[in-house]
Design a protein around this motif. Sequence first.
Motif, PDB file in Angstrom:
ATOM      1  N   VAL A 198       1.027  -1.223   0.163  1.00 40.21           N
ATOM      2  CA  VAL A 198      -0.168  -0.026   0.133  1.00 40.21           C
ATOM      3  C   VAL A 198       0.893   1.308   0.001  1.00 40.21           C
ATOM      4  O   VAL A 198       1.977   1.293   0.453  1.00 40.21           O
ATOM      5  CB  VAL A 198      -0.957   0.094   1.293  1.00 40.21           C
ATOM      6  N   LYS A 199       0.415   2.403  -0.619  1.00 34.21           N
ATOM      7  CA  LYS A 199       1.148   3.706  -0.582  1.00 34.21           C
ATOM      8  C   LYS A 199       1.340   4.210   0.611  1.00 34.21           C
ATOM      9  O   LYS A 199       2.066   5.028   1.121  1.00 34.21           O
ATOM     10  CB  LYS A 199       0.582   4.351  -1.609  1.00 34.21           C
ATOM     11  N   GLY A 200       0.363   3.924   1.424  1.00 34.86           N
ATOM     12  CA  GLY A 200       0.323   4.532   2.865  1.00 34.86           C
ATOM     13  C   GLY A 200      -0.853   4.008   3.755  1.00 34.86           C
ATOM     14  O   GLY A 200      -1.910   3.492   3.269  1.00 34.86           O
ATOM     15  N   ASP A 201      -0.775   4.151   5.157  1.00 37.42           N
ATOM     16  CA  ASP A 201      -1.912   3.830   6.125  1.00 37.42           C
ATOM     17  C   ASP A 201      -1.981   2.421   5.887  1.00 37.42           C
ATOM     18  O   ASP A 201      -3.356   2.303   5.415  1.00 37.42           O
ATOM     19  CB  ASP A 201      -2.984   4.863   5.895  1.00 37.42           C
ATOM     20  N   PRO A 202      -1.275   1.381   6.147  1.00 36.21           N
ATOM     21  CA  PRO A 202      -1.605   0.058   5.933  1.00 36.21           C
ATOM     22  C   PRO A 202      -2.928  -0.421   7.144  1.00 36.21           C
ATOM     23  O   PRO A 202      -3.813  -1.383   6.552  1.00 36.21           O
ATOM     24  CB  PRO A 202      -0.325  -0.682   6.388  1.00 36.21           C
ATOM     25  N   ASP A 203      -2.995   0.330   7.941  1.00 38.24           N
ATOM     26  CA  ASP A 203      -3.934  -0.105   9.009  1.00 38.24           C
ATOM     27  C   ASP A 203      -5.464   0.270   8.378  1.00 38.24           C
ATOM     28  O   ASP A 203      -6.173  -0.834   8.443  1.00 38.24           O
ATOM     29  CB  ASP A 203      -3.782   0.719  10.351  1.00 38.24           C
ATOM     30  N   HIS A 204      -5.447   1.276   7.704  1.00 43.45           N
ATOM     31  CA  HIS A 204      -6.774   1.720   7.072  1.00 43.45           C
ATOM     32  C   HIS A 204      -7.051   0.761   6.003  1.00 43.45           C
ATOM     33  O   HIS A 204      -8.409   0.315   6.174  1.00 43.45           O
ATOM     34  CB  HIS A 204      -6.436   3.244   6.613  1.00 43.45           C
ATOM     35  N   TRP A 205      -6.267   0.459   5.116  1.00 41.22           N
ATOM     36  CA  TRP A 205      -6.549  -0.546   4.149  1.00 41.22           C
ATOM     37  C   TRP A 205      -7.023  -1.938   4.736  1.00 41.22           C
ATOM     38  O   TRP A 205      -7.784  -2.466   4.242  1.00 41.22           O
ATOM     39  CB  TRP A 205      -5.501  -0.531   3.102  1.00 41.22           C
ATOM     40  N   ALA A 206      -6.076  -2.410   5.604  1.00 42.59           N
ATOM     41  CA  ALA A 206      -6.630  -3.690   6.322  1.00 42.59           C
ATOM     42  C   ALA A 206      -7.983  -3.572   6.764  1.00 42.59           C
ATOM     43  O   ALA A 206      -8.675  -4.691   6.829  1.00 42.59           O
ATOM     44  CB  ALA A 206      -5.415  -3.951   7.372  1.00 42.59           C
ATOM     45  N   ASP A 207      -8.437  -2.524   7.423  1.00 47.14           N
ATOM     46  CA  ASP A 207      -9.464  -2.518   7.902  1.00 47.14           C
ATOM     47  C   ASP A 207     -10.598  -2.246   6.897  1.00 47.14           C
ATOM     48  O   ASP A 207     -11.767  -3.122   6.992  1.00 47.14           O
ATOM     49  CB  ASP A 207      -9.648  -1.312   8.914  1.00 47.14           C
ATOM     50  N   GLN A 208     -10.546  -1.759   5.837  1.00 53.67           N
ATOM     51  CA  GLN A 208     -11.190  -1.670   4.752  1.00 53.67           C
ATOM     52  C   GLN A 208     -11.574  -3.141   3.947  1.00 53.67           C
ATOM     53  O   GLN A 208     -12.740  -3.212   3.670  1.00 53.67           O
ATOM     54  CB  GLN A 208     -10.688  -0.774   3.794  1.00 53.67           C
ATOM     55  N   MET A 209     -10.732  -3.787   4.067  1.00 51.46           N
ATOM     56  CA  MET A 209     -10.769  -5.152   3.168  1.00 51.46           C
ATOM     57  C   MET A 209     -10.727  -6.355   4.093  1.00 51.46           C
ATOM     58  O   MET A 209     -10.325  -7.464   3.583  1.00 51.46           O
ATOM     59  CB  MET A 209      -9.660  -5.094   2.145  1.00 51.46           C
ATOM     60  N   SER A 210     -10.972  -6.124   5.439  1.00 51.85           N
ATOM     61  CA  SER A 210     -10.836  -7.056   6.299  1.00 51.85           C
ATOM     62  C   SER A 210      -9.732  -8.059   6.277  1.00 51.85           C
ATOM     63  O   SER A 210      -9.309  -9.187   5.962  1.00 51.85           O
ATOM     64  CB  SER A 210     -12.101  -8.259   6.262  1.00 51.85           C
ATOM     65  N   GLY A 211      -8.266  -7.321   6.268  1.00 49.99           N
ATOM     66  CA  GLY A 211      -6.927  -7.727   6.059  1.00 49.99           C
ATOM     67  C   GLY A 211      -6.218  -7.860   7.152  1.00 49.99           C
ATOM     68  O   GLY A 211      -7.038  -7.390   8.283  1.00 49.99           O
ATOM     69  N   ARG A 212      -4.973  -8.185   7.046  1.00 45.91           N
ATOM     70  CA  ARG A 212      -4.131  -7.922   8.486  1.00 45.91           C
ATOM     71  C   ARG A 212      -3.021  -7.250   7.944  1.00 45.91           C
ATOM     72  O   ARG A 212      -2.376  -7.500   6.648  1.00 45.91           O
ATOM     73  CB  ARG A 212      -3.710  -9.544   9.019  1.00 45.91           C
ATOM     74  N   VAL A 213      -2.329  -6.566   8.753  1.00 45.25           N
ATOM     75  CA  VAL A 213      -0.930  -5.689   8.414  1.00 45.25           C
ATOM     76  C   VAL A 213       0.233  -6.924   8.877  1.00 45.25           C
ATOM     77  O   VAL A 213       0.225  -7.351   9.919  1.00 45.25           O
ATOM     78  CB  VAL A 213      -0.888  -4.498   9.097  1.00 45.25           C
ATOM     79  N   LEU A 214       1.086  -7.048   8.056  1.00 46.83           N
ATOM     80  CA  LEU A 214       2.223  -7.811   8.284  1.00 46.83           C
ATOM     81  C   LEU A 214       3.164  -6.906   8.607  1.00 46.83           C
ATOM     82  O   LEU A 214       3.480  -5.931   8.613  1.00 46.83           O
ATOM     83  CB  LEU A 214       2.584  -8.480   6.840  1.00 46.83           C
ATOM     84  N   PRO A 215       4.537  -7.790   8.989  1.00 45.03           N
ATOM     85  CA  PRO A 215       5.408  -7.019   9.816  1.00 45.03           C
ATOM     86  C   PRO A 215       6.110  -6.006   8.999  1.00 45.03           C
ATOM     87  O   PRO A 215       6.835  -5.042   9.154  1.00 45.03           O
ATOM     88  CB  PRO A 215       6.561  -8.195  10.103  1.00 45.03           C
ATOM     89  N   ASN A 216       6.136  -6.373   7.590  1.00 48.51           N
ATOM     90  CA  ASN A 216       6.917  -5.116   6.644  1.00 48.51           C
ATOM     91  C   ASN A 216       5.771  -4.209   6.218  1.00 48.51           C
ATOM     92  O   ASN A 216       6.326  -3.307   5.451  1.00 48.51           O
ATOM     93  CB  ASN A 216       7.449  -5.935   5.328  1.00 48.51           C
ATOM     94  N   GLY A 217       4.575  -4.189   6.499  1.00 46.05           N
ATOM     95  CA  GLY A 217       3.557  -3.143   6.179  1.00 46.05           C
ATOM     96  C   GLY A 217       2.689  -3.491   5.002  1.00 46.05           C
ATOM     97  O   GLY A 217       1.796  -2.870   4.826  1.00 46.05           O
ATOM     98  N   SER A 218       2.939  -4.624   4.490  1.00 48.79           N
ATOM     99  CA  SER A 218       1.976  -5.315   3.455  1.00 48.79           C
ATOM    100  C   SER A 218       0.582  -5.571   4.107  1.00 48.79           C
ATOM    101  O   SER A 218       0.506  -5.825   5.290  1.00 48.79           O
ATOM    102  CB  SER A 218       2.697  -6.587   2.945  1.00 48.79           C
ATOM    103  N   VAL A 219      -0.491  -5.445   3.399  1.00 52.78           N
ATOM    104  CA  VAL A 219      -1.760  -5.810   3.875  1.00 52.78           C
ATOM    105  C   VAL A 219      -1.987  -7.329   3.229  1.00 52.78           C
ATOM    106  O   VAL A 219      -2.041  -7.336   2.120  1.00 52.78           O
ATOM    107  CB  VAL A 219      -3.001  -4.781   3.609  1.00 52.78           C
ATOM    108  N   ARG A 220      -2.344  -8.252   4.079  1.00 54.35           N
ATOM    109  CA  ARG A 220      -2.646  -9.433   3.708  1.00 54.35           C
ATOM    110  C   ARG A 220      -4.460  -9.557   3.379  1.00 54.35           C
ATOM    111  O   ARG A 220      -5.134  -9.475   4.594  1.00 54.35           O
ATOM    112  CB  ARG A 220      -2.172 -10.384   4.536  1.00 54.35           C
ATOM    113  N   LEU A 221      -4.843 -10.098   2.541  1.00 58.03           N
ATOM    114  CA  LEU A 221      -6.277 -10.781   2.334  1.00 58.03           C
ATOM    115  C   LEU A 221      -6.402 -12.335   1.867  1.00 58.03           C
ATOM    116  O   LEU A 221      -5.328 -12.692   1.587  1.00 58.03           O
ATOM    117  CB  LEU A 221      -6.902  -9.657   1.223  1.00 58.03           C
TER     118      LEU A 221
END
Length: 453
Positions: A198-221
């Motif tokens: 994600v370009k920014g705010d991984p917590d926001h996008w994880a919440d939007q897509m029912s995902g999880r934030v990984l240690p490197n900041g990626s969002v996993r779905l």
Amino acid sequence: MSFDEETRDSATAREAQVGLPARRAAVELLSAVIDKKQPLDDILSRSLATGWMFDLPQRDRALARAIVATSLRRRGEIDRILDTFLERGMPDKAGKLYPILLSGAAQLIFLKTPPHAAIDLAVRLAQWDPRARRYDKLVNAVLRRVAKEGEAIAASLDAPRVNTPDWLWDRWVARYGEDRAHLIAAANLIEPPLDLTVKGDPDHWADQMSGRVLPNGSVRLLPKGRIEALPGFEQGEWWVQDAAASLPAHLMGDVAGKRVADLCAAPGGKTAQLALAGASVVSVDISKTRLKTLGANLARLGLDATAVAADAATWAPEERFDAVLLDAPCSSTGTIRRHPDIPYLKSPKDIEALTALQARLLDNACLLLKPGGTLVYSTCSLELEEGEAQIAALLARNSGVQVDPILLGDVYGQEDWLQAPGFLRTFPYQLDLGTPEWSGMDGFFAARLKRNK
């Protein structure tokens, strides 16, 4: 025939007819991989554009993909089961009989398709194929036995072992030991989750897509539906990139304001990372078609890079670079969980040819560096020749570069991603998030080097 029996048989026929195009597409795709040794991603793209998948609704496209992926992931088990019921073995010159049986068994055992539908559809596919037509009764008889006995036979097998071709299993056991080889093979049997950079705010996008934030900041779905339909796609807020694939660009450190070459750059995930971090990126790839894909991806993301169509093994620009990223072409054996066709497309001979190419690319990458510049070399391979041995050979022939050890802070505190003497090595069974469907990452190797000042 009673009214109830006639109604039931008519419903079965309608169900089979509705599902036939998806199964036919799956058989065609499997045949292209197994018989013609064509990469699944390539034939999927062509099939979606003009082939068997073109007219299918999204649901049927997803079904065809699931059948193909399951058939390839579980091919070893299915072959054992089919051999049990084929007293004379698989007939020669039987057209698409084998992919028909393979896909039929995959549906019955692993996708839990109702037997009446899976068997009837397989028989219809055999009758449709000129060479397989005379084996329609064989298809019916074998798949009926698979429906009754196949699951029990599968349960008796060591699935990770039998689904890994001998050439790969032997290499992994020799390199990593049998226990670790088994962990790798087991991870390859699980459909991987979807990782987004994600370009920014991984917590926001994880919440939007029912995902999880990984240690490197990626969002996993967990994968479901079309990627293009996910929030933020059209706005260019993220791109698909496995967590492990995001690490090499990160290892370059602070690249803001620096001139960076991304070699073998398409489709552009690492270029996007570097551009987002503020680098002036020159993206080099030998394929003009792949560079067009890179350009389209960057345009969606609102990021810029200079694209150059050239052979990265011989490319010689006038100005040298502060940093070079070489994510080299390789056997891709670290990505089998995403690409289950790889074990059936690659061979030790391919690895030998690829290591020669990697050496040429590395030699030229060193020439592109300014004194004191950084080179990150990476491959999505589990093979020693394409990782540790490749760097050892480079250091033996080039005294102008040295290893810049990757440190714990460079890998987000994930100590098990580090390997002496300061290399990155990830495995498909790592990044455990509690359940198999959420866990795992691609197998990657990376080394960071410095050119002497």
